[in-house]
Design an enzyme around this catalytic site. Sequence first.
Site, mmCIF file in Angstrom:
data_model
loop_
_atom_site.group_PDB
_atom_site.id
_atom_site.type_symbol
_atom_site.label_atom_id
_atom_site.label_comp_id
_atom_site.label_asym_id
_atom_site.label_seq_id
_atom_site.Cartn_x
_atom_site.Cartn_y
_atom_site.Cartn_z
ATOM 1 N N HIS A 356 1.250 -1.436 -0.382
ATOM 2 C CA HIS A 356 -0.127 -0.410 0.281
ATOM 3 C C HIS A 356 1.144 1.427 0.087
ATOM 4 O O HIS A 356 0.549 2.310 0.266
ATOM 5 C CB HIS A 356 -1.224 -0.071 1.323
ATOM 6 C CG HIS A 356 -2.525 -0.829 0.912
ATOM 7 N ND1 HIS A 356 -3.058 -0.763 0.796
ATOM 8 C CD2 HIS A 356 -2.338 -2.236 1.586
ATOM 9 C CE1 HIS A 356 -4.192 -2.007 1.073
ATOM 10 N NE2 HIS A 356 -3.531 -2.703 1.840
ATOM 11 N N ARG A 545 -5.662 11.726 6.310
ATOM 12 C CA ARG A 545 -4.748 11.829 6.405
ATOM 13 C C ARG A 545 -3.865 13.312 6.368
ATOM 14 O O ARG A 545 -3.635 13.538 5.736
ATOM 15 C CB ARG A 545 -3.570 10.988 7.457
ATOM 16 C CG ARG A 545 -4.637 9.677 7.903
ATOM 17 C CD ARG A 545 -4.714 9.909 9.531
ATOM 18 N NE ARG A 545 -3.830 10.212 10.127
ATOM 19 C CZ ARG A 545 -2.667 9.150 10.278
ATOM 20 N NH1 ARG A 545 -3.376 7.781 10.696
ATOM 21 N NH2 ARG A 545 -1.933 9.462 11.238
ATOM 22 N N LYS A 550 0.664 14.823 1.199
ATOM 23 C CA LYS A 550 -1.184 14.880 0.971
ATOM 24 C C LYS A 550 -0.827 16.691 0.585
ATOM 25 O O LYS A 550 -1.896 17.125 0.092
ATOM 26 C CB LYS A 550 -2.119 14.734 1.394
ATOM 27 C CG LYS A 550 -1.749 12.864 2.033
ATOM 28 C CD LYS A 550 -2.806 12.845 3.165
ATOM 29 C CE LYS A 550 -2.933 10.889 2.715
ATOM 30 N NZ LYS A 550 -3.131 9.880 2.200
ATOM 31 N N THR A 652 -8.758 6.459 -1.868
ATOM 32 C CA THR A 652 -9.896 5.687 -1.810
ATOM 33 C C THR A 652 -10.966 6.792 -1.310
ATOM 34 O O THR A 652 -11.884 7.085 -1.791
ATOM 35 C CB THR A 652 -10.145 4.629 -0.768
ATOM 36 O OG1 THR A 652 -9.759 5.054 0.496
ATOM 37 C CG2 THR A 652 -9.543 3.956 -1.294
ATOM 38 N N LYS A 656 -15.161 8.538 -3.155
ATOM 39 C CA LYS A 656 -15.790 8.299 -2.737
ATOM 40 C C LYS A 656 -17.217 9.400 -3.225
ATOM 41 O O LYS A 656 -17.853 9.913 -3.661
ATOM 42 C CB LYS A 656 -16.046 8.974 -1.391
ATOM 43 C CG LYS A 656 -15.482 6.896 -0.480
ATOM 44 C CD LYS A 656 -14.939 6.742 0.639
ATOM 45 C CE LYS A 656 -14.058 5.472 1.257
ATOM 46 N NZ LYS A 656 -13.554 5.807 2.524
HETATM 47 C C1 26Q Z 1 3.519 0.621 10.029
HETATM 48 C C2 26Q Z 1 4.524 0.188 11.160
HETATM 49 C C3 26Q Z 1 4.210 0.368 12.771
HETATM 50 C C4 26Q Z 1 3.110 1.381 12.960
HETATM 51 C C5 26Q Z 1 2.340 1.783 11.845
HETATM 52 C C6 26Q Z 1 2.391 1.011 10.508
HETATM 53 C C7 26Q Z 1 1.548 1.772 9.347
HETATM 54 C C8 26Q Z 1 0.002 1.719 9.762
HETATM 55 C C9 26Q Z 1 -0.555 2.017 8.763
HETATM 56 C C10 26Q Z 1 1.853 2.026 8.119
HETATM 57 C C11 26Q Z 1 1.382 2.632 6.890
HETATM 58 C C12 26Q Z 1 -0.198 2.217 7.671
HETATM 59 C C13 26Q Z 1 -1.046 2.760 6.570
HETATM 60 C C14 26Q Z 1 -1.063 3.065 5.652
HETATM 61 C C15 26Q Z 1 -1.622 3.660 4.878
HETATM 62 O O1 26Q Z 1 -3.302 3.452 4.453
HETATM 63 N N1 26Q Z 1 -1.733 3.498 2.893
HETATM 64 C C16 26Q Z 1 -3.018 3.893 2.405
HETATM 65 O O2 26Q Z 1 -3.823 3.150 1.490
HETATM 66 C C17 26Q Z 1 -4.319 3.059 0.771
HETATM 67 C C18 26Q Z 1 -5.749 1.728 1.132
HETATM 68 O O3 26Q Z 1 -4.278 1.151 -0.479
HETATM 69 C C19 26Q Z 1 -4.899 3.504 -0.171
HETATM 70 O O4 26Q Z 1 -5.758 4.409 -1.116
HETATM 71 C C20 26Q Z 1 -3.669 5.484 0.022
HETATM 72 O O5 26Q Z 1 -2.370 5.881 -0.897
HETATM 73 C C21 26Q Z 1 -2.545 5.108 0.769
HETATM 74 O O6 26Q Z 1 -1.684 5.736 1.593
#
Ligand code: 26Q
Length: 811
Positions: A356, A545, A550, A652, A656
């Site tokens: 992602h 976020r 962004k 996403t 929407k």
């Molecule tokens: C990793 C390690 C330690 C703590 C937290 C994390 C962590 C947690 C959540 C790393 C990444 C995330 C989330 C990432 C995310 O939401 N990415 C988004 O995913 C969407 C669905 O595919 C995309 O539409 C977005 O472009 C992307 O930014």
Amino acid sequence: MINIGKEEFKKAYLKKFLEIHGEELGEGNSYKKYEALGNLVKDYVGEKWVETTKKYNNSGEKQIYYFSMEFLLGRLLGDALLNLGIRDVCREALKDLGIDLGELESLEHDQGLGNGGLGRLAACFLDSMASLNIAGHGCGIRYKYGFFEQRIVDDKQVEVSDNWLRDGNLWEKRKQDKKEIVKFGGEVITEEVNGVMKFTHVNYEPILAIPYDTPVVGYEHETINNLRLWSAETVSDEFDFSSFSRGEFLKALEYKNSVEAISQVLYPNDTQYEGKILRLKQQYFFVSAGVQSIIRHYKKHGGKIENLDEKIAIHINDTHPTLAIPELMRILLDEEGLGWEEAWKITTGTISYTNHTILAEALEKWPIDMFKTLLPRIYMIVEEINKRYCQELWNKYIGQWDKISRMAIIADGQVRMAHLAVVGSHSVNGVAKLHTEILKKQEMKDLYYFYPNKFNNKTNGITHRRWLIKSNPQLTRLLKNTIGDGFIKHPTDLIKFEAEVHKKEIQLELAKIKRLNKEKLAKTILNTKGIIIDPDSIFDVQVKRIHAYKRQSLNCLKIMHLYNEILANPNKDMVPRTFIFGGKAAPSYYLAKNTIELINKIANVINNDKRVNEKMKVVFLDNYRVSLAEEIIRATDLSEQISTTTKEASGTSNMKFMMNGALTIATLDGANIEIKDEVGLDNIFIFGLQSQEVLDYYKYGGYSSYEYYRDDQRIRAVIDDLINGRYCSDKERFRPIYDNLITYNDEFFVLKDFDSYIETNSRVDDEFRDLYKWQRKCGINIAHSGIFSSDRTISEYATGIWGSELIYKNL
Ligand code: 26Q
């Protein structure tokens, strides 16, 4: 479909109220009314839930397990009613009883077990799997505290814990008898028994994993799947009271707390990887419990281990659940007694992985020492995977040590989870076309050339059931009246609406619906922020976020510039605009928090300047979350999707907004490109750098933000305003943003894109003046949004990755 009339529903509701509260329905106490309704709905769900499970057990149908650290479900009542097909009956029945369904729905606490896009995607996927009658279940963590609540105090973000379970959660069912034990620490004893190596894990710390199951109701109630979230507890809850006198009682309590800490809180971080041991514990905890329970269930119902990959698919949502790979290997090797090759074939055949992000700083890498100490047997297995894989690399790339160490799973004292995920699964997908291309040609280039057949694209989607049918009933009604209700089951049928959008009466209807939704949002804004906004102004919205890539900062500079322009030319001919922001910053992300404060300071200054207030207002909505998103998105005219090209994997919310008839101002990033391809350049506002230009800048350099500052008087003015006390008497307050843009050369090309952004915004203004033309464009966006339904995405996963049979066809 539940077949129930209004009168019958009323009776059932009153009975349920009496049953759970021990009193008759009376005045007041809406929460009790909500509880009664929720419990009634749960009864309707319950029977079919059991039936679905039985059906799966008997049919031997392939079961899909979607492993994710995050499930951002939001509220469940409205969706459950909709999918059961009784939302209208329920609304009418409650109305007779003097109860407003909308009010009850709004009392439900959002289930916020996710940060943003990735967690919400998991929730949309669950909805689509159930609605397409695919046997697909979620597996994750039941965090006691979800994503923090955001308050704005003195214009700054303050984080408050989200105690979402405080009033109980009527949707979940604790399944004590389905518990698993997860083992941490200890040592591994290796011995040879009858010529076979045997590995025994000893002196480990056992942790109890208790599952809580939530039903996932598919549309029309055909299928009810399961979301299983694990909670950590001590193996024994009994305290030895004699130890009290020995002073060990408190120690025991401390121990209990340390165990429960594993499922205590969701990490509020979505781009910055942190090498915290608790996070690694969380990952192994839910993955181990999940894999163990899958295998236990599979065997109990007669499944043969050799066929596991034909009957079970485990999908990992980003690298966070990657330990499912060595955990499955451990079970196959140590518990099922399989040999390495066979275990490996089954494991890679079972597991598939979605990436992602391309932000390097988000990639998970664990220090070897930490990994080894916490998970000694799992580490041995990862080492062996790495050894065999490096041997293959060596055979192909003889002598190319640099390349091999770049590609290795274990190197530089770390375990690289993304590499383990690619090596240990049969499919690796990106989430939009551009993102997948960048993965293949840049970020994972070496791995792609080694495993070209594993890589594929699955462009994200959103569930139109929540994001259109439930959240925008007026628009849904218009669509039903014009093109029939086929789009509910087949969202690509929305394309039929294209033939209608040139009609003036449809354009007027669309405008009317948008206006109603804008009035409702204006009311919410007045109630929560005390700001009066004009529903006839353009609602220009950026909710997501807060992150430098962004580029909320670009939006801020635009607003600051517009403010300057109006002051310089009070008669400026423009359509009034309301700029709406929402979003949370990671608590440790200083620049993002600084950006929130800047938005609020800009809002204070502008909203209190009578000279400009007829033309512009700025609002920051606190605590952006799923339920608030539903309200905002349907009321939006202009959707801001302005990330630095190449940085947003997909996005996403862009989908929407489009589905709800907003026009988009966008860079050619992530899924914006595919939206543009769908609607055509006439129906979207594209601006800014192209991906190749960005990639070239990163590779060859050559960008100087200072030159843009020096040469463009408009830019100079707004940048200077950051540090001259105009928005904050403390002139140094926004120095971090200033430094980021000027001193550190603007990593995300904000100043570079400023001019084309401003120019494109004035085109928006021109276009908005012609209501009919604008609404026709909105209609075209709605008509083309069906392809972005997660039903399309999920059917692609099902056929292209999971090999599950699609019972529901004709997509
Ligand atoms: C990793 C390690 C330690 C703590 C937290 C994390 C962590 C947690 C959540 C790393 C990444 C995330 C989330 C990432 C995310 O939401 N990415 C988004 O995913 C969407 C669905 O595919 C995309 O539409 C977005 O472009 C992307 O930014």
